[in-house]
Scaffold this active site. Structure first.
Site, PDB file in Angstrom:
ATOM      1  N   TRP A  20       0.821  -1.216   0.000  1.00 44.97           N
ATOM      2  CA  TRP A  20       0.000   0.000   0.000  1.00 44.97           C
ATOM      3  C   TRP A  20       0.852   1.263   0.000  1.00 44.97           C
ATOM      4  CZ3 TRP A  20      -4.435  -1.737  -1.382  1.00 44.97           C
ATOM      5  CH2 TRP A  20      -4.921  -2.950  -0.884  1.00 44.97           C
ATOM      6  N   THR A  22       1.978   4.626  -1.404  1.00 45.22           N
ATOM      7  CA  THR A  22       1.555   5.697  -2.284  1.00 45.22           C
ATOM      8  C   THR A  22       2.707   6.094  -3.198  1.00 45.22           C
ATOM      9  OG1 THR A  22       0.066   6.522  -0.582  1.00 45.22           O
ATOM     10  CG2 THR A  22       0.624   8.035  -2.354  1.00 45.22           C
ATOM     11  N   GLU A 114       0.557  13.375   8.842  1.00 48.42           N
ATOM     12  CA  GLU A 114      -0.245  12.773   7.772  1.00 48.42           C
ATOM     13  C   GLU A 114      -1.731  12.805   8.122  1.00 48.42           C
ATOM     14  OE1 GLU A 114      -0.791   8.493   5.417  1.00 48.42           O
ATOM     15  OE2 GLU A 114       0.372   8.600   7.271  1.00 48.42           O
ATOM     16  N   ARG A 140     -32.347  22.506 -10.073  1.00 47.34           N
ATOM     17  CA  ARG A 140     -33.265  21.410 -10.375  1.00 47.34           C
ATOM     18  C   ARG A 140     -34.674  21.722  -9.865  1.00 47.34           C
ATOM     19  NH1 ARG A 140     -34.085  16.800 -13.531  1.00 47.34           N
ATOM     20  NH2 ARG A 140     -35.222  15.223 -12.330  1.00 47.34           N
ATOM     21  N   GLN A 209     -27.444  11.575  -2.682  1.00 43.81           N
ATOM     22  CA  GLN A 209     -28.871  11.436  -2.414  1.00 43.81           C
ATOM     23  C   GLN A 209     -29.654  12.629  -2.953  1.00 43.81           C
ATOM     24  OE1 GLN A 209     -29.565   8.561  -1.109  1.00 43.81           O
ATOM     25  NE2 GLN A 209     -31.792   8.746  -0.981  1.00 43.81           N
ATOM     26  N   GLY A 212     -29.885  12.258  -6.662  1.00 46.80           N
ATOM     27  CA  GLY A 212     -30.579  11.069  -7.136  1.00 46.80           C
ATOM     28  C   GLY A 212     -29.741  10.290  -8.138  1.00 46.80           C
TER      29      GLY A 212
END
Length: 266
Positions: A20, A22, A114, A140, A209, A212
């Site tokens: 792992w 980076t 970090e 919307r 959410q 949608g």
């Protein structure tokens, strides 16, 4: 930690692997040029659990190679992650950073830094999500009205904004008081990452959410931000590790003179 370093004349011989990592690779074929600090090679040079040393390992050193490149990550796909392998890797003694067996404090200090940085990353994700869902909810229309006129949507927006601002205050407070050459900032380093990591993912979840079906596809960005946010509950210390560390540090302060918790910084 299973990687070992054995002194052999004017060299150290490293054996083991690091997962792992980076920027472990950029092209999937070769390692990076050098590894130090957050991508450092820490290896045990003694039998004690804290007998850890830090080395600078450079590309092309015999016995140093790229293992597997981690594919198909849920998020953070622009950040290459890989395994580094050390098989009788000979490192000059001059590449020992600091003193032999004294790297634990350096390692823990870097971990504290970090965690604050990852909290700030989560803060950025939350801000972008608030901006995206705010814009969408205003533009919307549903049932003849703007989406942000409905109570459930207002709740998602309002709670997300308030949580983002709370996280922002915590991140700035800890960063302002953090001394980069010090050790022992674990309580707030754990606390700020625990709060902001969860907050960022929750805000991204609300953004999906609000949007949608559109939130579930890449065009509107928030599904990527949700995937990226999930790593911040794992990388740099899991939420469960932060729970353990915070309770341990708080318990050490019981009975100490004066107030015993982190809000002394305020």
């Amino acid at each position: 930690m299973k990687t070992t370093a054995v002194k052999d004349g004017d060299e150290y011989v490293l054996n083991g692997a690091k997962m792992w990592i980076t920027n472990g690779t950029v092209d999937g074929v070769e390692t990076g040029d050098a590894y130090l600090v957050e991508a450092s090679v820490y290896a045990r040079t003694g039998k004690g659990s804290r007998d850890v040393s830090l080395f600078l390992v450079e590309k092309g050193m015999k016995g140093f190679s790229l293992g597997q490149k981690i594919e198909d990550k849920c998020g953070m796909r622009a950040s290459m992650t890989a395994e580094l392998v050390f098989q009788d890797c000979r490192v000059p003694a001059s590449n020992l950073v600091g003193e032999e067996g004294k790297a634990t404090l350096c390692m823990m200090r870097n971990l504290e830094i970090e965690r604050v940085a990852l909290a700030a990353m989560s803060l950025g994700i939350a801000r972008r999500c608030v901006e995206e869902m705010n814009r969408y909810a205003k533009e919307r229309h549903a049932f003849g009205a703007q989406l942000n006129s409905f109570g459930q949507i207002q709740r998602f927006l309002a709670e997300s904004f308030a949580e983002y601002q709370a996280g922002r205050s915590y991140v700035y407070q800890v960063a302002r008081n953090l001394k980069l050459d010090s050790v022992g900032n674990g309580l707030d380093a754990d606390g700020v990452k625990l709060y902001c990591g969860q907050m960022g993912k929750n805000v991204a979840d609300r953004a999906i959410q609000v949007m949608g079906g559109y939130g579930y596809v890449g065009e509107y960005n928030v599904e990527r931000l949700w995937r990226d946010a999930k790593l911040l509950e794992i990388g740099g210390g899991t939420n469960e590790a932060h729970h353990k560390n915070i309770v341990r540090d708080l318990s050490r302060q019981v009975g100490a003179a004066g107030s015993s918790v982190a809000w002394q910084l305020i």
